[in-house]
Design an enzyme around this catalytic site. Structure first.
Site, PDB file in Angstrom:
ATOM      1  N   LYS A   1       0.844  -1.204   0.000  1.00 45.89           N
ATOM      2  CA  LYS A   1       0.000   0.000   0.000  1.00 45.89           C
ATOM      3  C   LYS A   1       0.876   1.249   0.000  1.00 45.89           C
ATOM      4  O   LYS A   1       0.695   2.152  -0.792  1.00 45.89           O
ATOM      5  CB  LYS A   1      -0.899  -0.058   1.238  1.00 45.89           C
TER       6      LYS A   1
ATOM      7  N   GLU B   1      10.513  -4.573   4.739  1.00 48.12           N
ATOM      8  CA  GLU B   1      10.639  -5.975   4.306  1.00 48.12           C
ATOM      9  C   GLU B   1      10.333  -6.114   2.817  1.00 48.12           C
ATOM     10  O   GLU B   1      11.076  -6.756   2.065  1.00 48.12           O
ATOM     11  CB  GLU B   1       9.659  -6.868   5.099  1.00 48.12           C
TER      12      GLU B   1
ATOM     13  N   LYS C   1       9.201  -0.749  14.762  1.00 52.53           N
ATOM     14  CA  LYS C   1       9.748  -0.382  13.448  1.00 52.53           C
ATOM     15  C   LYS C   1      10.784   0.729  13.588  1.00 52.53           C
ATOM     16  O   LYS C   1      11.854   0.681  12.999  1.00 52.53           O
ATOM     17  CB  LYS C   1       8.623   0.149  12.544  1.00 52.53           C
TER      18      LYS C   1
ATOM     19  N   GLY D   1      -4.938  -2.394   5.475  1.00 51.32           N
ATOM     20  CA  GLY D   1      -4.117  -3.526   5.017  1.00 51.32           C
ATOM     21  C   GLY D   1      -4.776  -4.877   5.248  1.00 51.32           C
ATOM     22  O   GLY D   1      -4.905  -5.696   4.340  1.00 51.32           O
ATOM     23  N   ARG D   2      -5.235  -5.111   6.492  1.00 51.48           N
ATOM     24  CA  ARG D   2      -5.777  -6.441   6.812  1.00 51.48           C
ATOM     25  C   ARG D   2      -7.179  -6.662   6.242  1.00 51.48           C
ATOM     26  O   ARG D   2      -7.753  -7.726   6.391  1.00 51.48           O
ATOM     27  CB  ARG D   2      -5.748  -6.670   8.330  1.00 51.48           C
TER      28      ARG D   2
ATOM     29  N   GLU E   1      -4.806  -7.536  15.312  1.00 50.46           N
ATOM     30  CA  GLU E   1      -4.308  -6.205  14.962  1.00 50.46           C
ATOM     31  C   GLU E   1      -5.443  -5.171  15.068  1.00 50.46           C
ATOM     32  O   GLU E   1      -5.209  -4.014  15.366  1.00 50.46           O
ATOM     33  CB  GLU E   1      -3.709  -6.201  13.550  1.00 50.46           C
TER      34      GLU E   1
ATOM     35  N   HIS F   1      -4.878 -34.332  17.676  1.00 54.37           N
ATOM     36  CA  HIS F   1      -3.759 -35.167  18.144  1.00 54.37           C
ATOM     37  C   HIS F   1      -2.668 -34.313  18.758  1.00 54.37           C
ATOM     38  O   HIS F   1      -1.539 -34.761  18.921  1.00 54.37           O
ATOM     39  CB  HIS F   1      -3.205 -35.989  16.979  1.00 54.37           C
TER      40      HIS F   1
HETATM   41  C1  G6Q Z   1      -2.543  -4.191   8.183  1.00 54.93           C
HETATM   42  C2  G6Q Z   1      -1.304  -3.541   8.545  1.00 54.93           C
HETATM   43  C3  G6Q Z   1      -0.052  -4.181   7.994  1.00 54.93           C
HETATM   44  C4  G6Q Z   1       0.273  -3.831   6.558  1.00 54.93           C
HETATM   45  C5  G6Q Z   1       1.716  -4.231   6.262  1.00 54.93           C
HETATM   46  C6  G6Q Z   1       2.114  -3.982   4.829  1.00 54.93           C
HETATM   47  O1  G6Q Z   1      -3.631  -3.807   8.464  1.00 54.93           O
HETATM   48  O2  G6Q Z   1      -1.398  -2.209   8.259  1.00 54.93           O
HETATM   49  O3  G6Q Z   1      -0.064  -5.584   8.121  1.00 54.93           O
HETATM   50  O4  G6Q Z   1      -0.618  -4.448   5.677  1.00 54.93           O
HETATM   51  O5  G6Q Z   1       2.569  -3.551   7.131  1.00 54.93           O
HETATM   52  O6  G6Q Z   1       2.001  -2.641   4.522  1.00 54.93           O
HETATM   53  P1  G6Q Z   1       2.185  -2.142   3.041  1.00 54.93           P
HETATM   54  O7  G6Q Z   1       1.099  -2.731   2.216  1.00 54.93           O
HETATM   55  O8  G6Q Z   1       2.121  -0.648   3.096  1.00 54.93           O
HETATM   56  O9  G6Q Z   1       3.531  -2.632   2.578  1.00 54.93           O
END
Ligand code: G6Q
Length: 535
Positions: free
Chosen positions: A201, A207, A498, A261-262, A347, A378
């Site tokens: 996003k 990462e 972070k 994001g989620r 989250e 199990h």
């Molecule tokens: C979700 C969070 C988080 C996010 C990641 C990736 O709700 O905000 O998991 O999706 O940190 O972020 P980017 O899409 O900006 O790389």
């Protein structure tokens, strides 16, 4: 949370012991009354520690929290994500409407449909072999590079919908900054047949950008700079950063800051999945989401699946002090579903201040965990059956298997039904004795029972039922956030780590920098510096 009602709830639990055996014996119609169907799913919540008065009290909790108005505010694009001053409109991503919602000057439905069209055209080009790599070969491998919300959704759904995927295409999902994740993936693919989708996003996530640069360098080494245009596309809200990375913005699939994001799987973040299952099945996935959205928005609370799951969860968290709940899909294709839900729920509702900024004095988001059945049986079910903690569980199963091999599915489902029965009704000391269990072993072989479960069952795992299942849990989480009076759509808690990691990264690469952390962190960094690989 409304304090009066919360106290009432606790009082109700203390004063009236709920026993599932008695509750079922007293009301032969209990299962029928406590079974609700919507959007292809049937929820049987009769094996919960509730009776009709408790359910009424729980529904009152939702009403007192103005849930109805809050749902409308979300669907209508009000900035309910106050701490980030944003609308929360993931429901618009799966709406079949094409116009009629303008938020902050944006034609929301129109824009959503335009991106879906762009995604569909691109997915078809890849699937039909019209999009060729730099050396003229068809694309065979898709590597989605993203993390968190830009990874977990498509990774989970790609696995869940494997029977609907084009098997000649293979998708990989690289998320971890641990180089092992990328290195092991690169071993399995060929550069001239690979499409990398950089899904971020913000297009600034450490990462993802690290992995994207590594993938780019690998590709350029094999095919040269000019190949990037045919082997890299981006999914992002940040066109400037995409261009800076070297991806043509004509090959960028956009979304908007009102997609968290989620909650982003049904946005362009689902591009890898759409390529795998095709635009038609993807549309069915969206229609499943939409069916559950409609149900959530219109059904009365006492027959509303997400609201019921939310209220029962609140009963166990705030009434019984349960720390966690287990999600147990009896379907191997849903193996990543508990991990997906962990992010969605933890989250969103892992918050300890209320909407006024005051510390809460009640439990909020639960710990979510789980594994597919029957494997979990199990491993950890022992603790659910005979441990000392209350662990409510959601059992998720299907009538038909995509792999009808001999009697596997009946065996799987026999276990599915047996577990909720055993958890609810247990086995008494008298039953043990009647079976001839020696007296000294009776305490060990007795099952107390009375362990609450929900059963969610659908005819078959399809794109449509998966979409509805995800939306069910999304709205459950939303409802709980409203009742707990917390903000579910921000995630400030992930920030501090972070920032500190950025500072420490410099100290790891320049070992002459002085360390000014606490004594423990200083010593650990010093140990790493002394032992790290130097070339
Ligand atoms: C979700 C969070 C988080 C996010 C990641 C990736 O709700 O905000 O998991 O999706 O940190 O972020 P980017 O899409 O900006 O790389």
């Amino acid at each position: 949370m409304d304090i009066d009602t919360a106290e009432l709830l606790a009082g109700q639990i203390e004063s009236r012991e709920m026993n599932l055996k008695t509750l079922f014996a007293e009301d032969p119609a209990r299962a029928e009354k406590m079974t609700v169907s919507a959007a292809g799913w049937t929820l049987d919540y009769s094996k919960n520690l509730v009776d009709e008065p408790t359910m009424k009290l729980l529904v009152r909790l939702a009403e007192k929290a103005n849930l109805k108005q809050e749902i409308e505010a979300m669907f209508n694009g009000v900035h309910i994500n106050k701490t980030e001053d944003r609308a929360v409109l993931h429901t618009a991503l799966r709406s079949s409407k094409t116009s009629g919602l303008v938020v902050d000057g944006q034609d929301v439905y129109g824009d959503v449909q335009a991106v879906l069209k762009q995604m569909g055209e691109f997915a078809n080009l890849i699937r039909t072999g019209k999009w060729l790599g730099a050396t003229g070969k068809r694309i065979k491998y898709i590597v989605n590079i993203g993390i968190g919300g830009s990874d977990l959704g498509p990774a989970m759904a790609y696995q869940a919908l494997a029977p609907f995927t084009k098997r000649s295409l293979k998708c990989f999902f690289v998320s971890n900054v641990d180089a092992t994740h990328m290195a092991e993936t690169l071993l399995q693919i060929k550069a001239d047949q690979t499409l990398f989708i950089v899904a971020s996003k913000t297009f600034t996530t450490q990462e993802t950008m690290t992995n994207a640069h590594t993938a780019r360098a690998w590709l350029v080494e094999k095919l040269g700079d000019a190949a990037v245009a045919k082997h890299f596309v981006a999914v992002s809200t940040n066109a400037a950063k995409v261009a800076e990375f070297g991806i043509d913005t004509a090959n960028m699939f956009g979304f908007w800051d009102w997609v968290g994001g989620r909650y982003s799987m049904p946005s362009a973040i689902g591009l890898s999945l759409m390529i795998a299952i095709g635009p038609t099945q993807y549309k069915r996935l969206l229609s499943g989401y939409e069916a559950m959205d409609r149900h959530f928005r219109t059904a009365p609370f006492k027959r509303n699946l997400p609201v019921l799951l939310a209220l029962l969860g609140i009963l166990y968290s705030n009434g019984y002090g349960a720390d966690s709940y287990a999600v147990l899909p009896y379907d191997q294709y849903l193996a990543r579903f508990p991990a997906y839900l962990q992010q969605l729920d933890m989250e969103s509702n892992g918050k300890s201040v209320d909407r006024e900024g005051n510390p809460v004095d009640y439990m909020t988001g639960p710990i979510v965990w789980g594994e597919p059945g029957t494997n979990g049986q199990h491993a950890f079910y022992q603790l659910i059956h005979q441990g000392t903690r209350l662990i409510p569980a959601d059992f998720i199963g299907f009538c038909k298997s995509h792999n009808p091999l001999s009697d596997h599915h009946d065996k799987l489902m026999a276990n599915f039904f047996a577990q909720t029965e055993a958890l609810a009704f247990g086995k008494t000391a008298e039953q043990c004795r009647a079976e001839g269990v020696p007296e000294n072993l009776v305490p060990f072989k007795t099952f107390e029972g009375n362990h609450p479960t929900n059963t969610l069952i659908a005819p078959e795992l399809t794109p449509k039922t998966l979409g509805a299942l995800i939306a069910l849990y999304e709205h459950k989480v939303f409802t709980q956030g409203i009742i707990w009076n917390i903000y579910s759509f921000d995630q400030w808690g992930v920030e501090l780590g972070k920032v500190l990691a950025g500072k420490i990264l410099k100290e790891l690469s320049d070992t002459t920098l002085p360390l000014a952390h606490d004594a423990s962190t200083n010593a650990l960094i010093a140990y790493y510096r002394a032992n790290k690989r130097t070339k």
